[in-house]
Design a protein around this motif. Sequence first.
Motif, PDB file in Angstrom:
ATOM      1  N   ARG B  12       0.833  -1.197   0.000  1.00 26.36           N
ATOM      2  CA  ARG B  12       0.000   0.000   0.000  1.00 26.36           C
ATOM      3  C   ARG B  12       0.873   1.254   0.000  1.00 26.36           C
ATOM      4  O   ARG B  12       0.662   2.157  -0.804  1.00 26.36           O
ATOM      5  CB  ARG B  12      -0.870  -0.032   1.269  1.00 26.36           C
ATOM      6  N   LEU B  16       1.088   3.934  -2.988  1.00 29.32           N
ATOM      7  CA  LEU B  16       0.633   5.304  -2.717  1.00 29.32           C
ATOM      8  C   LEU B  16       1.688   6.346  -3.070  1.00 29.32           C
ATOM      9  O   LEU B  16       1.356   7.458  -3.454  1.00 29.32           O
ATOM     10  CB  LEU B  16       0.217   5.455  -1.255  1.00 29.32           C
ATOM     11  N   TRP B  22      -3.463  11.256  -4.222  1.00 28.73           N
ATOM     12  CA  TRP B  22      -4.461  10.505  -3.458  1.00 28.73           C
ATOM     13  C   TRP B  22      -3.983  10.374  -2.015  1.00 28.73           C
ATOM     14  O   TRP B  22      -2.793  10.259  -1.754  1.00 28.73           O
ATOM     15  CB  TRP B  22      -4.659   9.115  -4.062  1.00 28.73           C
ATOM     16  N   SER B  23      -4.934  10.347  -1.100  1.00 29.01           N
ATOM     17  CA  SER B  23      -4.544  10.140   0.292  1.00 29.01           C
ATOM     18  C   SER B  23      -5.351   8.991   0.895  1.00 29.01           C
ATOM     19  O   SER B  23      -6.447   8.661   0.440  1.00 29.01           O
ATOM     20  CB  SER B  23      -4.730  11.419   1.103  1.00 29.01           C
ATOM     21  N   LEU B  24      -4.776   8.402   1.908  1.00 32.62           N
ATOM     22  CA  LEU B  24      -5.442   7.294   2.591  1.00 32.62           C
ATOM     23  C   LEU B  24      -6.655   7.801   3.350  1.00 32.62           C
ATOM     24  O   LEU B  24      -6.629   8.904   3.911  1.00 32.62           O
ATOM     25  CB  LEU B  24      -4.487   6.614   3.567  1.00 32.62           C
ATOM     26  N   ILE B  31      -8.723   4.994  -0.521  1.00 36.83           N
ATOM     27  CA  ILE B  31      -7.977   6.187  -0.933  1.00 36.83           C
ATOM     28  C   ILE B  31      -8.965   7.195  -1.485  1.00 36.83           C
ATOM     29  O   ILE B  31     -10.033   6.817  -2.000  1.00 36.83           O
ATOM     30  CB  ILE B  31      -6.886   5.884  -1.998  1.00 36.83           C
ATOM     31  N   ARG B  33      -9.457  11.276  -3.417  1.00 35.28           N
ATOM     32  CA  ARG B  33      -8.875  12.455  -4.053  1.00 35.28           C
ATOM     33  C   ARG B  33      -9.999  13.453  -4.333  1.00 35.28           C
ATOM     34  O   ARG B  33     -11.120  13.062  -4.679  1.00 35.28           O
ATOM     35  CB  ARG B  33      -8.178  12.081  -5.371  1.00 35.28           C
ATOM     36  N   THR B  73     -13.800   8.386  -3.623  1.00 32.54           N
ATOM     37  CA  THR B  73     -13.222   7.442  -2.676  1.00 32.54           C
ATOM     38  C   THR B  73     -13.210   6.067  -3.330  1.00 32.54           C
ATOM     39  O   THR B  73     -14.225   5.631  -3.879  1.00 32.54           O
ATOM     40  CB  THR B  73     -14.051   7.385  -1.383  1.00 32.54           C
ATOM     41  N   THR B  75     -12.372   1.993  -2.760  1.00 34.86           N
ATOM     42  CA  THR B  75     -12.110   0.883  -1.845  1.00 34.86           C
ATOM     43  C   THR B  75     -12.638  -0.375  -2.519  1.00 34.86           C
ATOM     44  O   THR B  75     -13.430  -0.298  -3.453  1.00 34.86           O
ATOM     45  CB  THR B  75     -12.776   1.120  -0.474  1.00 34.86           C
ATOM     46  N   LEU B  82      -8.309  -1.814   0.775  1.00 30.27           N
ATOM     47  CA  LEU B  82      -7.672  -1.435  -0.480  1.00 30.27           C
ATOM     48  C   LEU B  82      -7.149  -2.656  -1.225  1.00 30.27           C
ATOM     49  O   LEU B  82      -6.603  -3.576  -0.625  1.00 30.27           O
ATOM     50  CB  LEU B  82      -6.467  -0.526  -0.205  1.00 30.27           C
TER      51      LEU B  82
END
Lengths: 98, 98
Positions: B12, B16, B22-24, B31, B33, B73, B75, B82
Amino acid sequence: MGSVEQLTQEERDSWLRALPDWSLARDGDAIERKFEFDDFSKAFAFMTRVAMIAETRDHHPEWFNVYNRVEITLTTHDAGGLSLRDVKMARKIDALLA
Amino acid sequence: MGSVEQLTQEERDSWLRALPDWSLARDGDAIERKFEFDDFSKAFAFMTRVAMIAETRDHHPEWFNVYNRVEITLTTHDAGGLSLRDVKMARKIDALLA
């Protein structure tokens, strides 16, 4: 422009009775409705039709989608709450499913 | 199918780094954005392209839109977090804006 004036509580209650599938949200400053379709393709087809209505009326929803679910929230930022524009938009959206 | 296996933390973090926009989210299970466009028309045009990618890959975003803003988002429900499918989808979405 009367159309961007906030609805009084009396007007709001009256209009909402005519929109039984919508419920009040955000302390009465918005209305929302949840939709469920067979799949993503149908959900997004619906969203595309709503997008065209929104663009035509220059009144845009706040909305969320995941797969076959769509949640639409309508409020009028210019009015600081619900206005007749939301009510008319809700009616147009409902008409898509009639 | 490797593609629906959850990513290890090491994988991961590695993926990333290749997705700097993108952020967790959700304790590392998703993730996200945020995108901003000139107007609704451009935002929805982008959404339509993402919808086609989603349908082609049978991997659908959770997303929110209001006017010119889009929040996506990703998932993988089947993996409980993820997976590589999210990473690949994020790349495809980024490529739309490149």
